[in-house]
Motif scaffolding. Structure first.
Motif, short mmCIF file in Angstrom:
data_model
loop_
_atom_site.label_atom_id
_atom_site.label_comp_id
_atom_site.label_asym_id
_atom_site.label_seq_id
_atom_site.Cartn_x
_atom_site.Cartn_y
_atom_site.Cartn_z
N GLU A 89 0.81 -1.22 0.00
CA GLU A 89 0.00 0.00 0.00
C GLU A 89 0.85 1.27 0.00
N ASN A 90 2.12 1.15 0.34
CA ASN A 90 2.97 2.33 0.46
C ASN A 90 4.18 2.30 -0.46
N LEU A 91 4.14 1.45 -1.48
CA LEU A 91 5.27 1.33 -2.40
C LEU A 91 5.57 2.62 -3.14
N SER A 92 4.56 3.44 -3.35
CA SER A 92 4.76 4.65 -4.16
C SER A 92 5.30 5.82 -3.35
N LYS A 93 5.45 5.68 -2.05
CA LYS A 93 5.91 6.79 -1.22
C LYS A 93 7.43 6.90 -1.24
N ASN A 94 7.91 8.12 -1.52
CA ASN A 94 9.33 8.41 -1.47
C ASN A 94 9.66 8.93 -0.07
N PHE A 95 10.41 8.15 0.69
CA PHE A 95 10.62 8.48 2.09
C PHE A 95 11.25 9.84 2.29
N ILE A 96 12.09 10.28 1.36
CA ILE A 96 12.83 11.52 1.56
C ILE A 96 11.93 12.74 1.50
N ASP A 97 10.73 12.59 1.00
CA ASP A 97 9.81 13.72 0.88
C ASP A 97 9.08 13.93 2.20
N TYR A 98 9.80 14.54 3.16
CA TYR A 98 9.28 14.67 4.52
C TYR A 98 7.99 15.49 4.59
N GLU A 99 7.90 16.52 3.76
CA GLU A 99 6.74 17.40 3.79
C GLU A 99 5.48 16.67 3.35
N GLU A 100 5.63 15.81 2.34
CA GLU A 100 4.47 15.10 1.79
C GLU A 100 4.09 13.88 2.62
N TYR A 101 5.09 13.23 3.23
CA TYR A 101 4.82 11.99 3.97
C TYR A 101 5.34 12.10 5.41
N PRO A 102 4.80 13.02 6.19
CA PRO A 102 5.32 13.23 7.55
C PRO A 102 5.12 12.04 8.48
N VAL A 103 4.08 11.26 8.26
CA VAL A 103 3.84 10.12 9.15
C VAL A 103 4.90 9.04 8.92
N SER A 104 5.30 8.85 7.67
CA SER A 104 6.36 7.88 7.39
C SER A 104 7.65 8.27 8.09
N VAL A 105 7.94 9.58 8.10
CA VAL A 105 9.14 10.07 8.79
C VAL A 105 8.99 9.87 10.29
N GLU A 106 7.80 10.10 10.80
CA GLU A 106 7.57 9.88 12.23
C GLU A 106 7.79 8.42 12.61
N LEU A 107 7.43 7.50 11.71
CA LEU A 107 7.65 6.07 12.00
C LEU A 107 9.14 5.77 12.06
N GLN A 108 9.96 6.45 11.23
CA GLN A 108 11.40 6.27 11.37
C GLN A 108 11.86 6.77 12.74
N ASN A 109 11.38 7.93 13.17
CA ASN A 109 11.75 8.46 14.47
C ASN A 109 11.43 7.47 15.58
N ARG A 110 10.27 6.86 15.48
CA ARG A 110 9.87 5.88 16.50
C ARG A 110 10.81 4.67 16.47
N CYS A 111 11.14 4.22 15.26
CA CYS A 111 12.05 3.07 15.14
C CYS A 111 13.41 3.40 15.75
N VAL A 112 13.95 4.59 15.45
CA VAL A 112 15.25 4.99 16.00
C VAL A 112 15.19 5.01 17.52
N ASN A 113 14.10 5.53 18.08
CA ASN A 113 13.95 5.56 19.54
C ASN A 113 13.91 4.16 20.13
N ILE A 114 13.14 3.28 19.50
CA ILE A 114 13.03 1.91 20.00
C ILE A 114 14.38 1.20 19.95
N ILE A 115 15.08 1.33 18.82
CA ILE A 115 16.36 0.63 18.65
C ILE A 115 17.43 1.21 19.56
N ALA A 116 17.45 2.54 19.70
CA ALA A 116 18.43 3.17 20.59
C ALA A 116 18.25 2.69 22.02
N ARG A 117 17.02 2.58 22.48
CA ARG A 117 16.75 2.07 23.82
C ARG A 117 17.10 0.58 23.92
#
Length: 500
Positions: A89-117
C-alpha cells in the motif's frame, strides 16, 4: 438489468500483425511473444500486453532458487500478510519527501527511539540524545559510521596541528566485505587482526596493540558472517580505555551488529556489547536480517550528536520544507521503514524473545544432530552465545570429497547451503553454514538432516574418479572469471579476502 455484448467479427479475429501472426488472442501462450525472441539488452520496438509481460517474466523467475530453502542468507524470507499489505500500500511513497509523507518520517523516528533504547543508549541527558537514521542496509550504515569516525579524527588532528593523510581502521580479518568497501572508498588503511585455527574472532589484545595515533576506530562484530561468533566488545573497551588514557587519544569502538543486534538483546540480555560500554559510539544493525523485515532496511545509531559531525549533515528545502539528510542516496521507498515499525510493535519484547529463543533451540538441535552423526565437527557457538546458525565442517579424514561436494549435492535436492573457506591465514579450513531464520521450523530441520545424510551416503558410494567428473565448481569459476575480466576490461579484485 441486461448488459449487451458484441460478437467479435471474423474480420477482427483474422487480423494479422506485421509478421502474419494473429493479433487477437486471449491466451499468453497463443501470442507471438512466446515464439519470437524478446530483446534482452535493448528496448523492444513495440509494446506488449501487461499480462504477457508479467507471465513471461514470472516464467523466467521460476528458475531462481527457492528463498525458503536458501540457508546461506541471513536476509528475511517471511513476513506476515499484514506487513506485506502495508508495504504494497505504500510502495509509491518516497521516504525523503518529509513534507508530503510526515507520518512515514515519524515512523522512522519511532524506530530509531526503539532501537536506541534496545541498545541501551543513555537517556538521562536531554542535550545529548542518541541519533539514528534508516539506511538501505548495514553496508550504507557502516559507510556512514566510518565516515563520521574519520571526520572526527581529522578534526582532532587538525586542532592539534598534526597530519591527516594516514587514517587507519582496526578490525578482524573476518569482517564482511562491506568494511573493505568502506575503507577503500573512503581511503582508509585497513589494519587487520588475522585469525588463527581454533580462534575465529577478533583477539582484543592484538586489536588494541594495532591502535595508534592514526586509528579512527576499532570495529567489533556482533555475529561473525563466517561462524556466528560474537566478538568481545567489553574486553576491547577495557583495553582501549587504558591505551587512550595513556596516550591522550580518543579512539572509539563501532559495533557491527548487522546480524546480532536483534538477537543478543533478547537471548543474552546481560551481554555487554552496546552503548553501556564507554567507547561504543556507534552501532549498525540490519532490519532485514533478524530484524525480521524483507531486504532493504538497515539502521545506524550514534550514542550522542557529538559523535556525528554537523558538517556531514545536509539541509535542503527543495521538497517544500527544511530537512536534514545524512544518507548516501536521496530517494528511497518508505515501505521498508513502515514494515520495520510494524514488526517492532507487532512482536514487542515478548514476541522477539519468543522467536529468537525458538531459533536458538532449533540451531542447537541441528548442531547436536549433525555432531551425533560422527561425520561433522561443529565450529559455531551454542546456547545463545552466538547467532542462531550452525557452522560446521567434515570431521572425517582421508575421504575423497569435501564440503564443496556436499554443498553441490544438496543443491540438487533444492537446498542452498554454502561451502566456503575461512578468512585469511585460516583459508585451509573449509566450512559449511546453515542460517536458521524465522521460517526454519523443526520439521524443515529434520527434512534437511535427512537430505544431508542421504548426500553423505551417496558421496561415500561414488569413487574418486566419478566424483571428479561430476564436479562443476572449477569450470563454473573459470567461466565466471572469464566473464568478469571481459566485462571489466581485465581488472582484478585485489581484496585480500576474496576466495575463488
Amino acid at each position: 438489468m441486461v448488459f449487451l455484448s458484441n460478437a467479435v467479427s471474423d474480420a477482427r479475429l483474422n487480423e494479422k500483425d506485421e509478421i502474419g501472426k494473429p493479433v487477437f488472442s486471449t491466451c499468453v501462450y497463443g501470442s507471438r511473444w512466446t515464439t519470437q525472441p524478446i530483446p534482452k539488452y535493448s528496448l523492444p520496438d513495440d509494446e506488449m500486453p501487461p499480462q504477457v509481460a508479467y507471465k513471461l517474466i514470472k516464467d523466467d523467475l521460476q528458475l531462481d532458487g527457492n528463498p525458503v530453502l536458501n540457508l546461506a542468507s541471513f536476509v528475511t524470507t517471511y513476513m506476515e500478510e499484514e506487513a506485506e499489505k502495508l508495504m504494497s500500500e505504500n510502495l509509491s511513497k518516497n521516504f525523503i519527501d518529509y513534507e508530503e509523507y510526515p507520518v512515514s518520517v515519524e515512523l522512522q523516528n519511532r524506530c530509531v527511539n526503539i532501537i536506541a533504547r534496545l541498545f541501551n543508549a543513555p537517556m538521562d541527558n536531554p542535550h545529548s540524545e542518541a541519533m539514528g537514521v534508516s539506511t538501505i542496509g548495514s553496508s550504507e550504515a557502516i559507510i556512514l559510521a566510518v565516515l563520521a569516525m574519520k571526520k572526527l579524527w581529522q578534526k582532532r588532528r587538525i586542532a592539534e596541528g598534526k597530519p591527516i593523510d594516514k587514517p587507519n581502521l582496526v578490525m578482524s580479518a573476518s569482517v564482511q566485505v562491506c568494511w573493505e568497501k568502506a575503507t577503500r572508498y573512503l581511503e582508509i588503511e585497513e589494519k587487520f587482526v588475522y585469525l588463527t585455527e581454533g580462534c575465529y574472532i577478533l583477539d582484543p589484545e592484538k586489536a588494541v596493540d594495532l591502535v595508534d595515533e592514526n586509528t579512527i576506530g576499532v570495529c567489533v562484530i556482533l555475529g561473525s558472517t563466517y561462524t556466528g561468533h560474537y566478538e568481545d566488545a567489553k574486553k576491547v573497551n577495557e583495553l582501549l580505555k587504558v591505551k587512550n588514557e595513556a596516550n591522550g587519544w580518543d579512539v572509539p569502538i563501532h559495533v557491527d551488529a548487522a546480524s546480532g543486534g536483534f538477537v543478543a538483546p533478547f537471548v543474552n540480555p546481560d551481554l555487554d556489547w552496546d552503548f553501556r560500554l564507554d567507547l561504543v559510539r556507534s552501532i549498525n544493525v540490519s532490519g532485514h536480517k533478524y530484524g525480521l523485515c524483507y531486504a532493504g532496511i538497515g539502521w545506524a545509531i550514534w550514542k550522542s550528536p557529538k559523535y556525528l559531525p554537523e558538517e556531514l549533515i545536509f539541509n535542503v528545502n527543495y521538497l517544500g520544507s527544511d530537512q536534514a539528510s545524512f544518507t548516501l542516496n536521496f530517494s528511497k521507498g518508505a515501505a521498508n521503514v513502515i514494515s520495520q515499525y510494524y514488526v517492532l510493535i507487532r512482536n514487542g519484547r515478548a514476541g522477539f524473545t519468543s522467536i529468537m529463543t525458538n531459533l536458538m533451540q532449533i540451531a542447537d538441535y541441528l548442531a547436536q544432530s549433525l555432531e551425533n552423526t560422527g561425520v561433522f565437527e561443529i565450529i559455531s557457538d551454542r546456547n545463545g552465545k552466538g547467532l542462531p546458525l550452525v557452522a560446521f565442517k567434515l570431521k572425517l579424514k582421508d575421504i575423497h570429497y569435501d564440503e564443496f561436494d556436499v554443498a553441490q549435492r544438496l543443491r540438487e535436492r533444492g537446498w542452498i547451503v554454502p561451502a566456503y573457506t575461512m578468512a585469511p591465514n585460516t583459508q585451509h579450513i573449509k566450512l559449511m553454514r546453515i542460517v536458521v531464520r524465522e521460517d526454519f521450523s523443526r520439521e524443515r530441520c529434520d527434512i534437511l538432516l535427512t537430505d544431508i545424510m542421504a548426500t553423505i551416503d551417496l558421496l561415500n558410494k561414488l569413487d574418486k574418479e566419478t566424483l571428479f567428473k561430476k564436479r562443476t565448481s572449477t569450470a563454473s569459476w573459470n567461466l565466471l572469471k572469464s566473464v568478469t575480466r571481459a566485462t571489466f576490461g581485465g581488472v582484478k579484485n585485489v581484496s585480500h579476502k576474496t576466495n575463488g
